[in-house]
Design a protein around this motif. Structure first.
Motif, PDB file in Angstrom:
ATOM      1  N   LYS A   5     -31.555 -50.350   1.130  1.00 46.73           N
ATOM      2  CA  LYS A   5     -32.371 -50.682  -0.398  1.00 46.73           C
ATOM      3  C   LYS A   5     -31.212 -50.983  -1.284  1.00 46.73           C
ATOM      4  N   LYS A   6     -30.880 -52.243  -1.620  1.00 50.36           N
ATOM      5  CA  LYS A   6     -29.901 -52.849  -2.412  1.00 50.36           C
ATOM      6  C   LYS A   6     -30.171 -52.530  -4.035  1.00 50.36           C
ATOM      7  N   LEU A   7     -29.313 -51.821  -4.579  1.00 51.96           N
ATOM      8  CA  LEU A   7     -29.267 -51.368  -5.838  1.00 51.96           C
ATOM      9  C   LEU A   7     -29.056 -52.763  -6.878  1.00 51.96           C
ATOM     10  N   LYS A   8     -29.769 -52.670  -7.862  1.00 50.83           N
ATOM     11  CA  LYS A   8     -29.888 -53.814  -8.682  1.00 50.83           C
ATOM     12  C   LYS A   8     -28.398 -54.433  -9.071  1.00 50.83           C
ATOM     13  N   LYS A   9     -27.771 -53.850  -9.750  1.00 50.03           N
ATOM     14  CA  LYS A   9     -26.507 -54.398 -10.192  1.00 50.03           C
ATOM     15  C   LYS A   9     -25.255 -54.422  -9.395  1.00 50.03           C
ATOM     16  N   PRO A  10     -24.359 -55.480  -9.475  1.00 51.08           N
ATOM     17  CA  PRO A  10     -23.012 -55.339  -8.704  1.00 51.08           C
ATOM     18  C   PRO A  10     -22.120 -54.227  -9.303  1.00 51.08           C
ATOM     19  N   TYR A  11     -21.216 -53.505  -8.449  1.00 56.82           N
ATOM     20  CA  TYR A  11     -20.417 -52.466  -8.640  1.00 56.82           C
ATOM     21  C   TYR A  11     -19.068 -53.052  -8.482  1.00 56.82           C
ATOM     22  N   VAL A  12     -18.156 -52.257  -9.179  1.00 53.80           N
ATOM     23  CA  VAL A  12     -16.556 -52.648  -9.166  1.00 53.80           C
ATOM     24  C   VAL A  12     -15.902 -51.374  -8.660  1.00 53.80           C
ATOM     25  N   HIS A  13     -15.162 -51.346  -7.779  1.00 51.96           N
ATOM     26  CA  HIS A  13     -14.240 -50.309  -7.353  1.00 51.96           C
ATOM     27  C   HIS A  13     -12.863 -50.812  -7.340  1.00 51.96           C
ATOM     28  N   SER A  14     -12.166 -50.087  -7.881  1.00 51.25           N
ATOM     29  CA  SER A  14     -10.551 -50.533  -7.988  1.00 51.25           C
ATOM     30  C   SER A  14     -10.394 -52.051  -8.602  1.00 51.25           C
ATOM     31  N   ARG A  15     -10.014 -53.176  -7.647  1.00 42.08           N
ATOM     32  CA  ARG A  15      -9.969 -54.459  -7.911  1.00 42.08           C
ATOM     33  C   ARG A  15     -11.308 -55.268  -7.196  1.00 42.08           C
ATOM     34  N   VAL A  22     -28.392 -48.459  -0.711  1.00 40.23           N
ATOM     35  CA  VAL A  22     -28.862 -47.144  -0.018  1.00 40.23           C
ATOM     36  C   VAL A  22     -29.479 -47.452   1.228  1.00 40.23           C
ATOM     37  N   VAL A  23     -29.077 -46.550   2.189  1.00 39.66           N
ATOM     38  CA  VAL A  23     -29.559 -46.622   3.628  1.00 39.66           C
ATOM     39  C   VAL A  23     -31.078 -45.845   3.535  1.00 39.66           C
ATOM     40  N   GLU A  24     -31.988 -46.340   3.953  1.00 36.29           N
ATOM     41  CA  GLU A  24     -33.308 -45.879   4.174  1.00 36.29           C
ATOM     42  C   GLU A  24     -33.770 -45.403   5.362  1.00 36.29           C
ATOM     43  N   TYR A  37     -20.623 -48.298  12.979  1.00 37.59           N
ATOM     44  CA  TYR A  37     -20.811 -46.938  12.737  1.00 37.59           C
ATOM     45  C   TYR A  37     -22.394 -46.555  12.508  1.00 37.59           C
ATOM     46  N   THR A  38     -22.720 -45.216  12.748  1.00 37.55           N
ATOM     47  CA  THR A  38     -24.055 -44.858  12.415  1.00 37.55           C
ATOM     48  C   THR A  38     -24.112 -44.471  10.862  1.00 37.55           C
ATOM     49  N   VAL A  39     -25.287 -44.742  10.181  1.00 33.32           N
ATOM     50  CA  VAL A  39     -25.682 -44.274   8.888  1.00 33.32           C
ATOM     51  C   VAL A  39     -27.066 -43.635   8.845  1.00 33.32           C
ATOM     52  N   GLU A  40     -27.146 -42.531   7.763  1.00 27.33           N
ATOM     53  CA  GLU A  40     -28.281 -41.634   7.846  1.00 27.33           C
ATOM     54  C   GLU A  40     -29.039 -41.959   6.722  1.00 27.33           C
ATOM     55  N   PRO A  41     -30.545 -41.887   6.457  1.00 23.16           N
ATOM     56  CA  PRO A  41     -31.097 -42.095   5.257  1.00 23.16           C
ATOM     57  C   PRO A  41     -30.374 -41.384   4.024  1.00 23.16           C
ATOM     58  N   ASP A  43     -27.474 -42.377   2.846  1.00 21.58           N
ATOM     59  CA  ASP A  43     -26.418 -42.800   2.850  1.00 21.58           C
ATOM     60  C   ASP A  43     -26.075 -43.874   1.880  1.00 21.58           C
ATOM     61  N   VAL A  44     -24.628 -43.996   1.258  1.00 24.49           N
ATOM     62  CA  VAL A  44     -24.578 -45.242   0.369  1.00 24.49           C
ATOM     63  C   VAL A  44     -23.424 -46.029   0.936  1.00 24.49           C
ATOM     64  N   LEU A  45     -23.767 -47.438   0.940  1.00 17.46           N
ATOM     65  CA  LEU A  45     -22.717 -48.335   1.657  1.00 17.46           C
ATOM     66  C   LEU A  45     -22.471 -49.436   0.563  1.00 17.46           C
ATOM     67  N   SER A  46     -21.173 -49.603   0.509  1.00 21.65           N
ATOM     68  CA  SER A  46     -20.636 -50.628  -0.325  1.00 21.65           C
ATOM     69  C   SER A  46     -20.341 -52.187   0.590  1.00 21.65           C
ATOM     70  N   VAL A  47     -20.906 -53.046   0.012  1.00 25.12           N
ATOM     71  CA  VAL A  47     -20.553 -54.425   0.559  1.00 25.12           C
ATOM     72  C   VAL A  47     -19.794 -55.429  -0.181  1.00 25.12           C
ATOM     73  N   ASN A  48     -18.708 -55.719   0.398  1.00 21.57           N
ATOM     74  CA  ASN A  48     -17.702 -56.823  -0.159  1.00 21.57           C
ATOM     75  C   ASN A  48     -18.164 -58.070   0.164  1.00 21.57           C
ATOM     76  N   GLU A  49     -17.427 -58.956  -0.466  1.00 22.64           N
ATOM     77  CA  GLU A  49     -17.798 -60.509  -0.517  1.00 22.64           C
ATOM     78  C   GLU A  49     -17.596 -61.011   0.821  1.00 22.64           C
ATOM     79  N   PHE A  50     -17.069 -60.405   1.795  1.00 20.68           N
ATOM     80  CA  PHE A  50     -16.697 -60.742   3.183  1.00 20.68           C
ATOM     81  C   PHE A  50     -17.915 -59.945   3.890  1.00 20.68           C
ATOM     82  N   GLY A  51     -18.769 -59.595   3.520  1.00 20.52           N
ATOM     83  CA  GLY A  51     -20.063 -58.972   4.485  1.00 20.52           C
ATOM     84  C   GLY A  51     -19.693 -57.856   5.076  1.00 20.52           C
ATOM     85  N   GLU A  52     -18.347 -57.108   4.475  1.00 22.76           N
ATOM     86  CA  GLU A  52     -18.227 -55.806   5.340  1.00 22.76           C
ATOM     87  C   GLU A  52     -18.669 -54.560   4.489  1.00 22.76           C
TER      88      GLU A  52
END
Length: 118
Positions: A5-15, A22-24, A37-41, A43-52
């Motif tokens: 589930k994508k959170l509404k606003k973009p976030y910034v971390h460092s630069r 949020v993984v459902e 890697y495996t994720v569980e419900p 868990d929070v993922l950060s997705v950068n501009e490269f799709g990583e």
């Protein structure tokens, strides 16, 4: 993308500007560089501009700050146009100076040669 589930606003971390998701459902995440890697419900993922996608530990979430995305790139287009216009003005000024210098050299040469009607 029903597993997260994508959170509404973009976030910034460092630069880096990232989106937080949020993984459902339990699933395996595959990155463009071949890592997975495996994720569980929950868990929070950060997705950068490269799709990583990277797993964000819960204690690191306070280091991510919500930011507003620019509605459009109009600001950057105007800045680029301004720099282009300034470059054109600078080129014209340089040409005027160059022409004035050439004219001064020509008049000096004529004066020294006695060909000037002063």
């Amino acid at each position: 993308m029903g597993a997260v589930k994508k959170l509404k606003k973009p976030y910034v971390h460092s630069r880096h500007l990232v989106d937080l998701e949020v993984v459902e459902t339990a699933s395996t995440i595959h990155n463009p560089d071949g890592t997975s890697y495996t994720v569980e419900p929950g868990d929070v993922l950060s997705v950068n501009e490269f799709g990583e996608k990277n797993l964000v530990p819960e204690n690191h979430l306070p280091y991510y700050f919500k930011v507003e995305k620019l509605a459009d790139t109009n600001f950057y287009d105007r800045m680029a146009k301004g720099y282009e216009d300034m470059g054109q003005i600078n080129l014209e000024e340089a040409n005027v100076g160059h022409n004035a210098n050439n004219r001064a050299e020509m008049l000096t040469a004529q004066l020294l040669a006695g060909k000037n009607n002063l």
